[in-house]
Design an enzyme around this catalytic site. Structure first.
Site, mmCIF file in Angstrom:
data_model
loop_
_atom_site.group_PDB
_atom_site.id
_atom_site.type_symbol
_atom_site.label_atom_id
_atom_site.label_comp_id
_atom_site.label_asym_id
_atom_site.label_seq_id
_atom_site.Cartn_x
_atom_site.Cartn_y
_atom_site.Cartn_z
ATOM 1 N N PRO A 1 0.822 -1.215 0.000
ATOM 2 C CA PRO A 1 0.000 0.000 0.000
ATOM 3 C C PRO A 1 0.862 1.274 0.000
ATOM 4 O O PRO A 1 0.520 2.253 -0.656
ATOM 5 C CB PRO A 1 -0.819 -0.135 1.293
ATOM 6 C CG PRO A 1 -0.892 -1.624 1.518
ATOM 7 C CD PRO A 1 0.436 -2.152 1.069
ATOM 8 N N TYR A 2 2.000 1.260 0.708
ATOM 9 C CA TYR A 2 2.904 2.412 0.683
ATOM 10 C C TYR A 2 3.362 2.696 -0.756
ATOM 11 O O TYR A 2 3.351 3.838 -1.218
ATOM 12 C CB TYR A 2 4.107 2.146 1.599
ATOM 13 C CG TYR A 2 5.263 3.105 1.404
ATOM 14 C CD1 TYR A 2 5.193 4.413 1.860
ATOM 15 C CD2 TYR A 2 6.441 2.700 0.765
ATOM 16 C CE1 TYR A 2 6.246 5.309 1.667
ATOM 17 C CE2 TYR A 2 7.509 3.569 0.585
ATOM 18 C CZ TYR A 2 7.407 4.875 1.031
ATOM 19 O OH TYR A 2 8.453 5.747 0.852
ATOM 20 N N GLY A 3 3.762 1.632 -1.466
ATOM 21 C CA GLY A 3 4.197 1.790 -2.855
ATOM 22 C C GLY A 3 3.075 2.372 -3.719
ATOM 23 O O GLY A 3 3.319 3.215 -4.584
ATOM 24 N N SER B 1 0.772 4.363 -2.644
ATOM 25 C CA SER B 1 0.614 5.796 -2.308
ATOM 26 C C SER B 1 1.664 6.636 -3.044
ATOM 27 O O SER B 1 1.374 7.735 -3.514
ATOM 28 C CB SER B 1 0.675 6.025 -0.790
ATOM 29 O OG SER B 1 2.009 5.981 -0.304
#
Ligand SMILES: NC(=O)c1ccc[n+]([C@@H]2O[C@H](COP(=O)([O-])OP(=O)(O)OC[C@H]3O[C@@H](n4cnc5c(N)ncnc54)[C@H](O)[C@@H]3O)[C@@H](O)[C@H]2O)c1
Length: 316
Positions: free
Chosen positions: A146-148, A150
């Site tokens: 999920p960070y990637g 974002s």
């Protein structure tokens, strides 16, 4: 005096960037909300040198709410580094912070940058946008965390705002290390697990996963060139990689040599979201930024060790 605005100025990379810009006679306006994701005292300590400088101004505020339009001035160069980093914390409810801080915070900066006619926004993207493809010519934007996602969304926003006339430079940082490295990152943890105390390093996987490691001073140099010296009107993203690929096992070995003691390690399975390999592709970076990382892994680790050694209170 040329103004540089830095978001996330109290963090690991932002604080080094601020110091270097001050050394080069820029006026720096730094924004940070000193969130509690890691110890705010550590962040104040990161800023010690900047705060003592007459050309530095600190604004303690949040990129989700601050009125950027009244802060930015025509001709400013914005370095946007504030984010909720960390792949593992982006799963589950953690994604809400990624959405609000990373995506929405970035969109607010682009919107205000356009409105106020800033010179350029250079911003921190990440190798995480590549997921498992950051290893060969077949690299694609294909995040696996999920960070990637974002950070990839921030790059998509960049295409939208660039289309409307904002000068933007996405900088895809590859695992940054050196003095002040975030406490959640592997090298910082490994040093703590090697120094006296009971802290143990949680080794996830078998340690064969490899990363392209980039020393923080090299990252700062590339970032300054992207913000101030790059002559470009198209939108181009740059991999900022240190040119050094090493496995976690290699790093453990080096840290053992530097500290003279074996890190205390607990083994866990490899978590989702962490690719086996990351490798930068820096040909266009070298040409456009006239930049190449110059710090060897052993020298960089040594300088991280020296800065940690005197400050570390061994943690339980
Ligand atoms: N360190 C790395 O290896 C690495 C790799 C790829 C990308 N990046 C990106 O580089 C940037 C800097 O990373 P870092 O390692 O220095 O992280 P860091 O956490 O040390 O610094 C980020 C700073 O942003 C501030 N911040 C967070 N939310 C904020 C908000 N809502 N308003 C204002 N300030 C806020 C934090 O207080 C912190 O000081 C981030 O965008 C990160 O995603 C870092």
């Amino acid at each position: 005096m040329t103004r540089a605005i830095i978001t996330g100025v109290a963090g690991f990379i932002g604080s080094h960037l601020s110091e270097e810009l001050l050394k080069r006679d820029y006026t720096v306006i730094g924004i940070d909300n000193f969130d509690h994701w890691y110890d705010p005292d550590t962040k104040y300590k990161n800023l010690e040198h900047s705060l003592a400088h007459h050309s530095f101004e600190l604004i303690k505020d949040d990129i989700r709410t601050i009125n950027f339009s009244s802060l930015f001035e025509e001709g400013d160069t914005v370095f946007h580094l504030a984010a909720r980093p960390g792949v593992q914390d982006s799963w589950g409810n953690g994604f809400l912070d990624n959405v609000e801080i990373n995506i929405y915070g970035t969109q607010r900066i682009f919107e205000a940058g356009l409105e106020t006619n800033v010179r350029r926004v250079a911003f921190a993207s990440s190798s995480s946008i590549y997921g498992s493809t950051a290893k060969d010519e077949g690299r694609q934007i294909q995040p696996i965390s999920p960070y990637g996602v974002s950070k990839a969304a921030c790059e998509q926003l960049a295409t939208v705002y660039h289309e409307r006339g904002l000068s933007l430079v996405p900088l895809r940082y590859f695992t940054v290390y050196g003095p002040r490295q975030r406490p959640d990152m592997a090298m910082n943890r490994l040093f703590r697990a090697s120094l006296p105390g009971s802290y143990r390093f949680p080794l996830r996987g078998d340690g064969t996963q490899s990363r392209e490691f980039t020393f923080v001073n090299d990252v700062v140099e590339a970032t300054i060139r992207a913000g101030f010296h790059l002559d470009i009107s198209s939108l181009e993203a740059f991999d900022i990689g240190g040119g050094i690929s090493a496995s976690l096992n290699d790093v453990i070995q080096m840290i053992q040599e530097i500290t003279g003691s074996q890190p205390r390690i607990d083994n866990f399975p490899l978590p989702p979201g962490d690719p086996q390999v990351t490798m930068a592709s820096t040909q266009n970076t070298k040409e456009a930024l006239e930049w190449q990382a110059s710090t060897s892994l052993i020298d960089g680790l040594h300088s991280q060790y020296l800065s940690l050694r005197d400050n570390l209170v061994p943690s339980a």
